[in-house]
Write a protein that holds these residues in place. Structure first.
Motif, PDB file in Angstrom:
ATOM      1  N   UNK A  95      67.615  68.639  59.106  1.00 23.29           N
ATOM      2  CA  UNK A  95      66.673  69.263  60.091  1.00 23.29           C
ATOM      3  C   UNK A  95      65.369  69.402  59.518  1.00 23.29           C
ATOM      4  N   UNK A  96      64.362  69.095  60.256  1.00 24.36           N
ATOM      5  CA  UNK A  96      62.956  69.519  59.831  1.00 24.36           C
ATOM      6  C   UNK A  96      62.444  70.101  60.639  1.00 24.36           C
ATOM      7  N   UNK A  97      61.509  71.234  60.260  1.00 25.33           N
ATOM      8  CA  UNK A  97      60.847  71.867  61.191  1.00 25.33           C
ATOM      9  C   UNK A  97      59.272  71.515  61.182  1.00 25.33           C
ATOM     10  N   UNK A  98      58.516  71.495  62.251  1.00 27.24           N
ATOM     11  CA  UNK A  98      57.301  71.121  62.326  1.00 27.24           C
ATOM     12  C   UNK A  98      56.419  72.518  63.120  1.00 27.24           C
ATOM     13  N   UNK A  99      55.135  72.293  62.885  1.00 26.58           N
ATOM     14  CA  UNK A  99      54.318  73.448  63.758  1.00 26.58           C
ATOM     15  C   UNK A  99      52.873  72.591  64.161  1.00 26.58           C
ATOM     16  N   UNK A 100      52.387  73.135  65.146  1.00 27.47           N
ATOM     17  CA  UNK A 100      51.179  72.283  65.573  1.00 27.47           C
ATOM     18  C   UNK A 100      50.003  73.455  65.965  1.00 27.47           C
ATOM     19  N   UNK A 101      48.909  73.182  65.824  1.00 27.24           N
ATOM     20  CA  UNK A 101      48.413  71.870  65.087  1.00 27.24           C
ATOM     21  C   UNK A 101      48.629  71.942  63.393  1.00 27.24           C
ATOM     22  N   UNK A 102      48.856  70.939  62.825  1.00 29.42           N
ATOM     23  CA  UNK A 102      49.073  70.813  61.599  1.00 29.42           C
ATOM     24  C   UNK A 102      50.215  70.031  61.184  1.00 29.42           C
ATOM     25  N   UNK A 103      50.433  70.111  59.903  1.00 31.24           N
ATOM     26  CA  UNK A 103      51.930  69.386  59.417  1.00 31.24           C
ATOM     27  C   UNK A 103      51.810  68.097  58.578  1.00 31.24           C
ATOM     28  N   UNK A 104      50.464  67.637  58.492  1.00 30.83           N
ATOM     29  CA  UNK A 104      50.180  66.562  57.601  1.00 30.83           C
ATOM     30  C   UNK A 104      48.720  66.959  56.972  1.00 30.83           C
ATOM     31  N   UNK A 105      48.328  66.348  56.019  1.00 34.39           N
ATOM     32  CA  UNK A 105      47.203  66.907  55.330  1.00 34.39           C
ATOM     33  C   UNK A 105      45.849  66.806  56.169  1.00 34.39           C
ATOM     34  N   UNK A 106      45.886  65.654  57.048  1.00 30.11           N
ATOM     35  CA  UNK A 106      44.749  65.266  58.003  1.00 30.11           C
ATOM     36  C   UNK A 106      44.986  66.580  59.297  1.00 30.11           C
ATOM     37  N   UNK A 107      46.116  66.728  59.721  1.00 29.91           N
ATOM     38  CA  UNK A 107      46.422  67.574  60.537  1.00 29.91           C
ATOM     39  C   UNK A 107      45.985  69.033  60.202  1.00 29.91           C
ATOM     40  N   UNK A 108      46.362  69.465  58.876  1.00 24.52           N
ATOM     41  CA  UNK A 108      46.050  70.775  58.618  1.00 24.52           C
ATOM     42  C   UNK A 108      44.581  71.122  58.499  1.00 24.52           C
ATOM     43  N   UNK A 109      43.773  70.124  58.226  1.00 22.61           N
ATOM     44  CA  UNK A 109      42.338  70.098  58.109  1.00 22.61           C
ATOM     45  C   UNK A 109      41.776  70.361  59.300  1.00 22.61           C
ATOM     46  N   UNK A 110      42.293  69.474  60.489  1.00 21.83           N
ATOM     47  CA  UNK A 110      42.052  69.465  61.934  1.00 21.83           C
ATOM     48  C   UNK A 110      42.222  71.026  62.244  1.00 21.83           C
ATOM     49  N   UNK A 111      43.572  71.504  62.045  1.00 23.42           N
ATOM     50  CA  UNK A 111      43.782  73.007  62.474  1.00 23.42           C
ATOM     51  C   UNK A 111      42.755  73.874  62.003  1.00 23.42           C
ATOM     52  N   UNK A 112      42.190  73.710  60.751  1.00 19.94           N
ATOM     53  CA  UNK A 112      41.327  74.841  60.386  1.00 19.94           C
ATOM     54  C   UNK A 112      39.940  74.752  61.562  1.00 19.94           C
ATOM     55  N   UNK A 113      39.777  73.622  61.967  1.00 23.01           N
ATOM     56  CA  UNK A 113      38.427  73.232  62.818  1.00 23.01           C
ATOM     57  C   UNK A 113      38.878  73.740  64.122  1.00 23.01           C
ATOM     58  N   UNK A 114      40.062  73.445  64.430  1.00 25.31           N
ATOM     59  CA  UNK A 114      40.485  73.822  65.919  1.00 25.31           C
ATOM     60  C   UNK A 114      40.437  75.558  66.099  1.00 25.31           C
ATOM     61  N   UNK A 115      40.974  75.915  64.949  1.00 29.97           N
ATOM     62  CA  UNK A 115      41.348  77.445  64.959  1.00 29.97           C
ATOM     63  C   UNK A 115      40.101  78.280  64.952  1.00 29.97           C
ATOM     64  N   UNK A 116      39.405  77.760  63.671  1.00 28.41           N
ATOM     65  CA  UNK A 116      38.221  78.451  63.208  1.00 28.41           C
ATOM     66  C   UNK A 116      36.818  78.021  63.547  1.00 28.41           C
ATOM     67  N   UNK A 117      36.580  76.791  63.876  1.00 28.16           N
ATOM     68  CA  UNK A 117      35.311  76.406  64.225  1.00 28.16           C
ATOM     69  C   UNK A 117      34.904  75.376  62.789  1.00 28.16           C
ATOM     70  N   UNK A 118      33.904  74.870  63.071  1.00 25.08           N
ATOM     71  CA  UNK A 118      33.285  74.198  61.808  1.00 25.08           C
ATOM     72  C   UNK A 118      32.123  74.897  61.177  1.00 25.08           C
ATOM     73  N   UNK A 119      31.603  74.241  60.268  1.00 24.07           N
ATOM     74  CA  UNK A 119      30.494  74.678  59.451  1.00 24.07           C
ATOM     75  C   UNK A 119      29.332  75.193  60.241  1.00 24.07           C
ATOM     76  N   UNK A 120      28.755  76.362  59.785  1.00 24.73           N
ATOM     77  CA  UNK A 120      27.264  76.648  60.346  1.00 24.73           C
ATOM     78  C   UNK A 120      27.661  77.478  61.906  1.00 24.73           C
ATOM     79  N   UNK A 121      28.940  77.615  62.100  1.00 26.49           N
ATOM     80  CA  UNK A 121      29.268  78.184  63.293  1.00 26.49           C
ATOM     81  C   UNK A 121      28.784  77.259  64.543  1.00 26.49           C
ATOM     82  N   UNK A 122      29.098  75.899  64.329  1.00 21.94           N
ATOM     83  CA  UNK A 122      28.531  75.036  65.584  1.00 21.94           C
ATOM     84  C   UNK A 122      29.579  75.136  66.451  1.00 21.94           C
TER      85      UNK A 122
END
Length: 211
Positions: free
Chosen positions: A36-63
């Motif tokens: 059994x493997x459990x996953x979560x979204x967004x996230x779950x791979x190094x690239x997906x986890x990086x995108x998760x931060x952008x999706x949830x908390x926004x990018x630099x300089x509050x863009x």
């Protein structure tokens, strides 16, 4: 039963993460499912986890993040998870239990953000590429209860800070989709965690008897 793909959906605070792990434990203890493997979204791979931060908390300089940009990042994260984790695991015979999948985008970006449904369907068809959960549990709670359950969190993310009307639309979309699709089981998540768990275990038992 061979490999299966089960997903858990609902508003934040509905108990998705806890239920994901309880299902995994129940399948192991009750039916001897060990792979059994459990996953979560967004996230779950190094690239997906990086995108998760952008999706949830926004990018630099509050863009500000455009709604379409948010949608595309979510699907980019999902594609990485599908191709690098979910599909390889299923091909090896694993059961995958996902904390959110494509239904979240239909509800949050389609219902909540009111993004054009044709765009959503086009992205969904291209990214998921016929991969669909065998079974989805939709944990239904009101937006008011969702907000009350997550207000203790130290920091709410971008989506969690949306107004009540946003979550009303999300819930309405979830309920509509759940009523239309036979693979979605709606669970009253206003019950205690134990009651929710028992309801899900009963559905899993029935599912095993009627694969």
């Amino acid at each position: 039963m061979d490999n299966r793909f089960i997903t858990i959906e609902g508003l934040d605070g509905a108990g998705k993460t806890t239920i994901t792990h309880r299902i995994s434990k129940y399948l192991k203890n009750q039916y001897g499912v060990t792979n059994i493997l459990t996953t979560h979204e967004p996230g779950g791979t190094p690239v997906s986890d990086f995108l998760r931060v952008l999706i949830k908390y926004g990018g630099p300089m509050n863009e500000p993040i455009n709604n379409i940009s948010e949608l595309l990042m979510i699907y980019a994260a999902r594609l990485q998870l599908i191709e690098n984790v979910i599909k390889p695991s299923l091909s090896k015979g694993y059961w995958v239990i996902g904390d959110r999948f494509d239904l979240s985008s239909q509800a949050y970006q389609g219902g909540g953000r009111e993004i054009d449904i044709l765009l959503l369907h086009a992205l969904s068809d291209r990214i998921t590429n016929t991969l669909s959960p065998d079974l989805t549990f939709y944990l239904d709670i009101s937006p008011e209860l969702s907000i009350s359950r997550i207000n203790h969190r130290q920091k709410l993310d971008r989506i969690e800070q949306e107004p009540l009307s946003f979550f009303d639309r999300v819930r309405s979309c979830y309920k509509k989709l759940a009523s239309e699709r036979k693979n979605i089981v709606t669970i009253d998540a206003t019950q205690s965690l134990e009651e929710v768990s028992v309801s899900i275990y009963r559905h899993l038992d029935w599912w095993f008897l009627h694969p």
